[in-house]
Structure formats: C-alpha cells, structure tokens
Design a protein around this motif. Structure first.
Motif, short mmCIF file in Angstrom:
data_model
loop_
_atom_site.label_atom_id
_atom_site.label_comp_id
_atom_site.label_asym_id
_atom_site.label_seq_id
_atom_site.Cartn_x
_atom_site.Cartn_y
_atom_site.Cartn_z
N GLU A 1 -4.67 6.14 2.04
CA GLU A 1 -3.32 6.08 2.59
C GLU A 1 -2.60 7.43 2.42
O GLU A 1 -1.78 7.80 3.26
N HIS A 2 -2.90 8.16 1.36
CA HIS A 2 -2.32 9.50 1.20
C HIS A 2 -2.85 10.45 2.28
O HIS A 2 -2.10 11.24 2.85
N GLU A 3 -4.14 10.36 2.53
CA GLU A 3 -4.74 11.16 3.61
C GLU A 3 -4.02 10.90 4.93
O GLU A 3 -3.65 11.84 5.65
N GLU A 4 -3.80 9.63 5.24
CA GLU A 4 -3.16 9.29 6.51
C GLU A 4 -1.68 9.68 6.53
O GLU A 4 -1.12 9.91 7.61
N ASN A 5 -1.07 9.76 5.35
CA ASN A 5 0.33 10.17 5.28
C ASN A 5 0.52 11.68 5.31
O ASN A 5 1.63 12.16 5.19
N GLY A 6 -0.58 12.42 5.42
CA GLY A 6 -0.47 13.86 5.61
C GLY A 6 -1.04 14.73 4.53
O GLY A 6 -0.91 15.97 4.61
N GLY B 1 3.22 14.91 -4.55
CA GLY B 1 3.90 13.77 -3.95
C GLY B 1 3.22 12.43 -4.16
O GLY B 1 2.13 12.32 -4.70
N MET B 2 3.94 11.41 -3.68
CA MET B 2 3.47 10.03 -3.75
C MET B 2 3.91 9.33 -2.47
O MET B 2 4.79 9.81 -1.74
N GLY B 3 3.33 8.17 -2.21
CA GLY B 3 3.72 7.39 -1.04
C GLY B 3 3.57 8.17 0.25
O GLY B 3 2.55 8.80 0.51
N LYS C 1 0.81 -1.22 0.00
CA LYS C 1 0.00 0.00 0.00
C LYS C 1 0.84 1.27 0.00
O LYS C 1 0.51 2.25 0.66
N THR C 2 1.94 1.27 -0.75
CA THR C 2 2.79 2.45 -0.82
C THR C 2 2.00 3.67 -1.27
O THR C 2 2.07 4.74 -0.69
N ASP C 3 1.25 3.51 -2.35
CA ASP C 3 0.40 4.59 -2.84
C ASP C 3 -1.06 4.21 -2.79
O ASP C 3 -1.86 4.49 -3.67
N GLY C 4 -1.43 3.55 -1.70
CA GLY C 4 -2.82 3.13 -1.51
C GLY C 4 -2.98 1.64 -1.72
O GLY C 4 -2.34 1.05 -2.60
N ALA C 5 -3.82 1.02 -0.91
CA ALA C 5 -4.04 -0.43 -1.00
C ALA C 5 -4.73 -0.78 -2.31
O ALA C 5 -5.83 -0.32 -2.59
N LEU C 6 -4.06 -1.60 -3.12
CA LEU C 6 -4.60 -2.04 -4.40
C LEU C 6 -4.79 -3.55 -4.38
O LEU C 6 -3.90 -4.29 -3.94
N GLY C 7 -5.93 -4.01 -4.85
CA GLY C 7 -6.20 -5.44 -4.91
C GLY C 7 -6.18 -5.96 -6.33
O GLY C 7 -6.10 -5.19 -7.29
N ASP C 8 -6.26 -7.27 -6.47
CA ASP C 8 -6.29 -7.89 -7.80
C ASP C 8 -7.66 -8.47 -8.14
O ASP C 8 -7.85 -9.06 -9.20
#
Length: 398
Positions: free
Chosen positions: A385-390, A284-286, A144-151
């Motif tokens: 995840e971006h929201e949580e990363n700031g 930004g990313m991650g 989930k570096t740039d958000g949790a992605l599933g298959d």
C-alpha cells in the motif's frame, strides 16, 4: 453460514505453482490474463532486463496474452513472483496472486543439502488475512492505512498446517508474502537452527540462529536438525505467539549434518567500495509517504546508472512525530550486499545477497550492487500500500 471468498491464483484458485528455473537455461513464460482487469507478472529477485521484469510498464490487459523470454544467470536461490500493476498490486496480491521461483544449478549437486521438494525441502509462504465469523474478508473490507493487516496467519494458503518429518534434517524456505506485516520466526522450544541462505542465495558461512526476522518480500532458507529428537516428537515454528507449522517427527532418514554446507553456489565476497553514489530518504506513513521528498511519477527517472558499474546507496528511514515505521526497501533487477547498519559493518559471510531489506525508523543502511542488466527498474517500499501511495522511484540503467 460460511461464504466463499473471491480469490485469485496462477493456474488455480489461490497462489501459484512452484516454478523451477535452471541456471544457464533460457526460459519462456506465457501469461494469459483471464482477470477482468490489467495485471503484470513481476519476477521478484530475478536479475533480468527490465523489458521482462514485469514491473508497472509491462502491463498485460484483461484477455491478453504476454510471452517473455530470458536467460537465467544467477545462482541457486528462492525467489517469488507477483503482480505489479499501478494501483492494483496490493489488492491482487492480497487476493492470492503470488507464487515461488526456485533457481537450481546442476553444478551444486555435490552438496548434501536437502533437495527433495515436499519431503525434506519445503516452502512456507506466510501471509496474514482478516477473518470474521470464519470467513476471510475481501480486500475492500480490510483496514489498510499503513498496509493491509490481518488477524489470522495463512501458510501456503491454509490455517494451522502440519508437516510429517521423515528426515534427520529439514530444509525450510520461509517467504514473507504479506502486504505489510513483519514476522519474527522461532522454534517453539527455543532451540537453534541453521540459516543457509538469504534472498539472493546461499551464504558462505551457515549461521546458527534462534530466530529470524522477515519483512514483506524477504526470503530466508534454514535447516532444522531432528537427528537428536525422538520419533513422535513435535516442535513448531512460531511467530508472535502464533503457530506457523507443526513438525512431527515420523522417521529419521539420515543426512550428514557436517556435509551440509554448500561447497559452491554462493556469491563470492565482492570488493567493498567506499564512495556513496546515492542517498535516499524514506519518509512517512499512510498516504503521506515519499522518497527524497517526492512521490512516484512514471514520467520521471529518479536515478541513472551504467551497466556493469558498482555503486553504494545509503538509504535512511527518517522518523516522524509519530515515531515512524519499518520500511522494507526493494530494488528490481539487481541483488545487493549490505555493508553497514547505522555505521556498524556486517559480516558478509553470514549475510548473503539481498533484494529487499527492512529499515527501521531512524536507521541508515549502506548497500552495494553491480548493475548487470539494462532498462528502467523500480525501487520502492515493499509494504504494498505504501508503494501504491507513492513510495517508489525509477532507476534507469544504460
């Protein structure tokens, strides 16, 4: 051997019920937190005071009960609800905490829009999850570096759903409930369908489209016409080559397609202003994400506004050396209209009110909104995840 995945839900094991709210009515909602950790209940898209918005400031601790009360003031629309606690939003949503809100208005009953829930009016909540050996992996096991992605695509919590159509026209409410994935949805035979509503309600001029794009947090309502199809015929909604849902025509109970456009219940065009009041840069990313060069600080108010005032915000998604990525930008407690993308003006009869907008790398949008409620509200990227990363700020309306 199949193993059960630990999930969360509202009034059940996964997801939640559809909650119907009536315009003009006062609503009381009671949340009992039976989790082992704190949570909140954020009413995504509802225009309510911040004290009942359910953002990170309205925490319900484990074992606690919280009651909120508010009046429903906005027009018919498809909204949703999900948790918003600092540091736990992404995981709780991924595990299943999400549900739908329908705002209904007695005054729009003269429309011929399909309104029979589960019969000719159906919701499709799109979420992707990671599956291995037929088991859905837990949040801790997902990259989930740039958000949790599933298959694997889940629709309303299931895989490969189907729907037996018994009416000539079907109303479909599409919701992107994923943590980070964008979707482009179209019919399998390439035929067109009719867009009738955006995040905040009906558009004044329904539009024929062949595809719709949904970033995390966005909702769109469409009408699919089956009147010229044969009984027994099957057509699907697809996204990126993956089937969303199979529609099999069983019957064609009629609805007059020419009478489907709502006669009321949409927001009348606002007078467009020209002065830009705020400029925001997403970058930004991650974990290296920010807005205007800053990460979220709960002790800092980033923007101040006055109740009743109308403002234009210009939001720019700045590219980085890797090219950047699309950021879905969401504002709590307000609905806005989109004026421009990269300087190109939009037809607001075809674009309704929104609370979430996808902004691509190097893209600049102008949005206009009127602040109707007081309090401190969040604005943020809806990649959770971006929201949580700031990648989040605070707006104070006095």
């Amino acid at each position: 051997m199949l193993k059960k995945t630990k999930t969360l839900g509202y009034n059940g094991n996964y997801l939640g019920p559809v909650v119907e709210l009536k315009k003009g009515k006062t609503v009381t909602i009671r949340t009992v937190n039976r989790l082992s950790e704190a949570t909140t209940s954020h009413w995504h898209g509802l225009v309510v005071p911040s004290s009942v918005d359910g953002g990170p400031h309205q925490v319900v601790k484990a074992g606690e009960t919280k009651v909120v009360k508010f009046k429903v003031k906005q027009n018919e629309s498809t909204l949703w609800f999900h948790p918003h606690p600092m540091g736990k939003t992404a995981e709780q949503v991924y595990k299943g905490l999400a549900g739908l809100l329908y705002v209904k208005d007695e005054k729009t009953k003269e429309t011929m829009l399909p309104q029979k829930y589960g019969e000719n009016d159906i919701p499709l909540i799109l979420q992707d999850r990671k599956v291995k050996n037929r088991n859905v992996l837990g949040y801790a096991d997902v990259e989930k570096t740039d958000g949790a992605l599933g298959d694997t695509l889940l629709v309303n919590g299931t895989i490969n759903p189907y729907f037996n159509v018994k009416y000539s026209q079907l109303r479909v409410r599409l919701i992107n409930g994923s943590n980070a994935r964008n979707y482009v949805v179209k019919l399998s035979d390439g035929s067109s369908f009719k867009k009738i509503a955006d995040d905040g309600g009906y558009i004044s001029k329904p539009k024929n489209v062949k595809k719709i794009e949904l970033s995390p947090g966005e909702r769109i309502e469409v009408l699919v016409d089956f009147s010229k199809r044969k009984i027994g015929e099957t057509v699907s909604f697809e996204t990126n080559g993956v089937r969303v849902v199979n529609f099999k025509l069983k019957d064609k109970q009629g609805t007059n397609l020419s009478a489907l456009a709502p006669k009321s219940g949409y927001e009348k065009p606002l007078k467009t202003l020209s002065t830009v009041n705020q400029k925001l840069t997403l970058f930004g990313m991650g974990k290296n994400v920010e807005i205007n060069g800053k990460k979220f600080d709960e002790t800092r108010i980033d923007i101040k506004a006055k109740q009743g005032e109308t403002e234009i915000w210009e939001v720019y998604n700045k590219k980085d050396m890797m090219g950047g990525m699309t950021h879905p930008f969401h504002i709590h407690g307000v609905q806005f209209k989109v004026l421009e993308r990269n300087g190109q003006k939009l037809d607001n009869q075809e674009t309704g009110l929104k609370d979430t907008i996808a902004i691509k790398p190097d893209e600049r949008v102008k949005i206009q909104m009127t602040f109707k409620e007081k309090g401190v509200f969040m604005y943020h990227c809806h990649i959770l995840e971006h929201e949580e990363n700031g990648m989040m700020g605070q707006l104070k309306v006095d």
